[in-house]
Each structure stands twice: as structure tokens, then as C-alpha cells.
Design an enzyme around this catalytic site. Sequence first.
Site, mmCIF file in Angstrom:
data_model
loop_
_atom_site.group_PDB
_atom_site.id
_atom_site.type_symbol
_atom_site.label_atom_id
_atom_site.label_comp_id
_atom_site.label_asym_id
_atom_site.label_seq_id
_atom_site.Cartn_x
_atom_site.Cartn_y
_atom_site.Cartn_z
ATOM 1 N N HIS A 1 0.745 -1.224 0.020
ATOM 2 C CA HIS A 1 0.096 0.076 -0.039
ATOM 3 C C HIS A 1 0.916 1.349 -0.059
ATOM 4 O O HIS A 1 1.809 1.341 0.859
ATOM 5 C CB HIS A 1 -0.854 0.161 0.986
ATOM 6 C CG HIS A 1 -1.633 1.242 1.427
ATOM 7 N ND1 HIS A 1 -2.653 1.739 0.653
ATOM 8 C CD2 HIS A 1 -1.490 2.128 2.395
ATOM 9 C CE1 HIS A 1 -3.065 3.081 1.158
ATOM 10 N NE2 HIS A 1 -2.366 3.328 2.023
ATOM 11 N N HIS B 1 -9.629 -3.903 -2.110
ATOM 12 C CA HIS B 1 -10.869 -2.995 -2.397
ATOM 13 C C HIS B 1 -11.159 -3.180 -3.851
ATOM 14 O O HIS B 1 -10.364 -3.635 -4.704
ATOM 15 C CB HIS B 1 -10.357 -1.641 -2.107
ATOM 16 C CG HIS B 1 -8.973 -1.128 -3.119
ATOM 17 N ND1 HIS B 1 -8.922 -0.682 -4.366
ATOM 18 C CD2 HIS B 1 -7.787 -1.002 -2.581
ATOM 19 C CE1 HIS B 1 -7.902 -0.396 -4.659
ATOM 20 N NE2 HIS B 1 -7.088 -0.864 -3.939
ATOM 21 N N HIS C 1 -10.837 2.142 -6.307
ATOM 22 C CA HIS C 1 -9.876 2.543 -7.287
ATOM 23 C C HIS C 1 -8.816 1.415 -7.897
ATOM 24 O O HIS C 1 -9.130 0.355 -7.489
ATOM 25 C CB HIS C 1 -8.930 3.676 -6.539
ATOM 26 C CG HIS C 1 -7.887 3.084 -5.603
ATOM 27 N ND1 HIS C 1 -8.302 2.659 -4.244
ATOM 28 C CD2 HIS C 1 -6.762 2.596 -5.737
ATOM 29 C CE1 HIS C 1 -7.287 2.067 -3.548
ATOM 30 N NE2 HIS C 1 -6.218 2.307 -4.753
#
Length: 292
Positions: free
Chosen positions: A87, A131, A143
Site C-alpha cells: 500500500h 478494495h 480505485h
Amino acid sequence: MKRTLSILAAVLFIAALAAAGEQPARKLKVFISVDMEGVSGLIHWDETAQGGPDYPLFRRLMTEEANAAIAGALDAGATEIVVRDAHDSARNILPDLLRPEARLIREWNGPLSMMEGIDRTFDAVVFIGNHARAGTPNAVLKHTMSLSLYDLILNGVRLPEAGWNAAIAGYFDVPVVFLSGDAAICRQIREIVGPIETVAVKEGMGPAASMLHPARSQELIRKGVAAGLRDLKAGKPYKPAAPYKLELVFTDENLARRASLIPGVERTGERSVAFTASDFMDIIKYFRLARM
Ligand SMILES: [Zn+2]
């Protein structure tokens, strides 16, 4: 003669048992790629960014979900575990709080990006904290790789990050066996790689979400990872067929213009480009360049 045969059978039986005992334990090498937006409890970009007041809490919860996945892998007999911090800065997981059974990969390096460190020696891939792709309704912090990319389409299939990362794992013949994140990405990954184990730690309600408690999420992740790894033979590597066509749709036409400067790339629209190759590694490298 009969007695000789039965003695011979007994000797062979004991020899077979001894040989079985000498065999090395079964290898199970697991790659765990950990993103942050899909961690339990997290709802806002501030919570994912260094400097945000609640970032310290959520990087700890991210680390604890990685630990839950490590625990599940160990329950299933994992012999080697690599965790990829995947991330933003790739410096989120707290190294001292991560379980010592795993190695940790930090910082960005080459084109494998969120999958940096994977190779053919791995037996399975686990995704934590994921996600949904850009544009997905009722999805938390949706996204695709960056906020400047709207669509990543591989051989006609719109992929979320986890789908792209599954294709990278597939290039090395490694199957994805588990994913955790919000409910939307759990649905999307199953549409792409098949009915793998998933844990939805939250369900989007527009920009809000309904959450499981982090402790409950971690318990389910541990069980789900162990179940996915125990059923390893059911997992097939995700391998789209060659030749590969990667289409990128950006949010700004200047990004498409820049991505089209690379030789061999076709400008397919105001905000879109396409690139075709027979070697998937060329596609991986091109994508790395195009989104810089
Ligand atoms: Zn992320």
C-alpha cells in the site's frame, strides 16, 4: 515357501514405512500481499495516509490482519511465508509487530509492484486488505492502482488491482487461494479467478460502510486462509490466453497522451490506450511504465 514370502512381505512393509518417515515434510510456500483500504474498520483516505491522525491505528490493524493470515497459513502447514507490504509507500506494516515466522518486503522496486517477491517457488497467494476497482457502486475507497486510472482491461476483462495481481501470480503458475477486503472486491475476485475463499470485513453503503469488529475479521481471516490453503488443489492459476491485450482508460487525456509515447502503443480514444504482446512479462513492464 509360504513362510518365506510372509517374512519378505513384512520386511518390505517395514522398509516402506521407514522410507515414508524419511521423506521431507511437504513444502508449502505462501505469498501474502497486503493492501490497506480493505482493512476492517477503515473508511477514509486520511486513515490510509502517513501523517493522518488515525493512520497509526490503521497501520496496526493492517499488521494484525497480516498476522491473522500468517496464523492461518501456519495452521495449514506453511513452511515459508513472505509478506509484501503493498500500500502507498509500501512502508505501512509495523515490522516489530509482524509475526516472526514471515519475511517482510518493504518499499517499491520493479514492475511486479504489489506482487514484488513472487516467483515460481511459491505454492499459493493470499490477498489481504483489498478494495474494488474504480467505479464500483457501494465499495469502500474503490480505485484501480491510482486515482488517475479509471479502467485496466486485460483481454477484455475489467480488472480490479487484485485481478491484475492474480494475473501476475498466474504468470508464475501460482494460484490465489484467499482474499479479504470489502464485500464488493470479494464478489469481483470470485468472478475473475473462481470460487476461492473470501472474507468481507465490511460492506459499502455509498461512501459509508457497515463493519465487522477487527477482532472478528482477524478470526475469520485466519480460518479462511487455512481453508484456502488446505484446498490448494482446487485453486487454478489465473492465466488469460496469449496474445495479451491491455487497455488502459485514464481519468485525464494528458495521461493517455503520455502513455501512448511508448513504441507499439495504440491510442484508442481521448483517454485510452492499448498495448498487445505475446509475452505477459512485456505487458507487466508496459503497465509499470504507462502509469508512472
Ligand atoms: Zn492501497
